[in-house]
Design an enzyme around this catalytic site. Structure first.
Site, short mmCIF file in Angstrom:
data_model
loop_
_atom_site.label_atom_id
_atom_site.label_comp_id
_atom_site.label_asym_id
_atom_site.label_seq_id
_atom_site.Cartn_x
_atom_site.Cartn_y
_atom_site.Cartn_z
N GLU A 43 0.80 -1.23 0.09
CA GLU A 43 0.04 0.06 -0.14
C GLU A 43 0.98 1.15 0.18
O GLU A 43 1.53 1.46 0.93
CB GLU A 43 -0.99 -0.02 1.26
CG GLU A 43 -1.72 1.27 1.38
CD GLU A 43 -2.66 1.38 2.75
OE1 GLU A 43 -2.71 2.39 3.20
OE2 GLU A 43 -2.69 0.42 3.25
N ARG A 47 0.69 10.54 0.56
CA ARG A 47 0.82 11.61 1.46
C ARG A 47 2.21 12.33 0.96
O ARG A 47 2.54 13.30 1.82
CB ARG A 47 1.42 10.98 2.86
CG ARG A 47 0.30 10.19 3.48
CD ARG A 47 0.38 9.31 4.75
NE ARG A 47 -0.54 8.75 5.28
CZ ARG A 47 -0.50 8.03 6.34
NH1 ARG A 47 0.51 7.84 6.90
NH2 ARG A 47 -1.50 7.13 6.55
N LYS A 131 -10.84 -2.15 5.96
CA LYS A 131 -9.69 -1.57 6.68
C LYS A 131 -10.30 -1.29 8.11
O LYS A 131 -11.15 -0.25 8.14
CB LYS A 131 -9.08 -0.58 5.99
CG LYS A 131 -7.93 -0.01 6.81
CD LYS A 131 -7.32 1.28 6.05
CE LYS A 131 -6.32 1.87 6.77
NZ LYS A 131 -5.29 3.03 6.15
#
Length: 211
Positions: A43, A47, A131
């Site tokens: 993943e 950011r 998640k």
């Protein structure tokens, strides 16, 4: 139209490293080191400014690595990561726009959940692998145990504050399909270009998941 089965996509990938890229070449090297250590899914969080290019480069240059995009917050980002080559997307929370948009776009999606109401909304939209975030902050091990009854068909990918020492406890839960963690790509190793260490951590994680 039904949701793409994220659980099927990630079957066999019980530990998914969560990685924030500092550069495109770095991202490719990290992905190659993880793959060499036996980890086949990653993943990449959105950011940093290079994240989209990093996702595209891993998808192009590291065959065998399933690359996902994390920290997807809106539908525009979801479209962008799919165009970049991400095979799955992950959010820290969820929204109706993303729950239904992922179905319309045909991309595997792990919506973030932390409450029963969020689980119900995700299940209603057709998503089965969710998640669970932020795992340690919300005492996720107890939540997982409590949710086995009412949400028998849901499977979870706990993420947030999990390290190698905690991973085994999570993986033992019957409703945990996989988990996310950043301990496989420590910042000091990435900065130093110590990809051998990352490969070693990947091997350890694979062995841990196999216990």
């Amino acid at each position: 139209m039904s949701a793409v089965d994220a659980q099927a996509l990630l079957r066999g990938h019980r530990i998914v490293p969560v990685y924030t890229p500092g550069g495109v070449e770095e991202a490719v090297a990290v992905a190659r080191a993880l793959l060499a250590g036996g980890i086949g899914a990653i993943e990449v969080t959105l950011r940093t400014a290079v994240a989209m290019d990093a996702i595209a480069a891993i998808a192009r240059d590291v065959p065998g690595m399933k690359v996902g995009a994390g920290t997807v917050l809106d539908l525009a980002q979801l479209r962008d990561v799919q165009r970049a080559g991400a095979s799955f997307a992950v959010s820290p929370g969820s929204s109706a726009e993303l729950l239904h948009g992922a179905v319309d776009l045909g991309i595997a999606y792990l919506p973030g959940v932390a409450t029963g109401s969020e689980v119900m909304a995700a299940l209603a939209a057709g998503h089965r692998l969710l998640k669970l975030f932020p795992a340690q902050a919300i005492n996720a091990l107890e939540l997982l145990a409590a949710w086995r009854g009412p949400f028998a068909h849901a499977r979870f990918c706990p993420t947030g504050g999990i390290d190698a020492a905690l991973a085994r406890d999570y993986l033992r839960q019957s409703n945990v399909a996989c988990l996310g963690g950043s301990w496989l790509t420590p910042a000091d190793a990435v900065r130093a270009g110590d990809f051998a260490r990352i490969q070693h951590l990947a091997r350890e994680a694979v062995a841990l998941a196999a216990d």
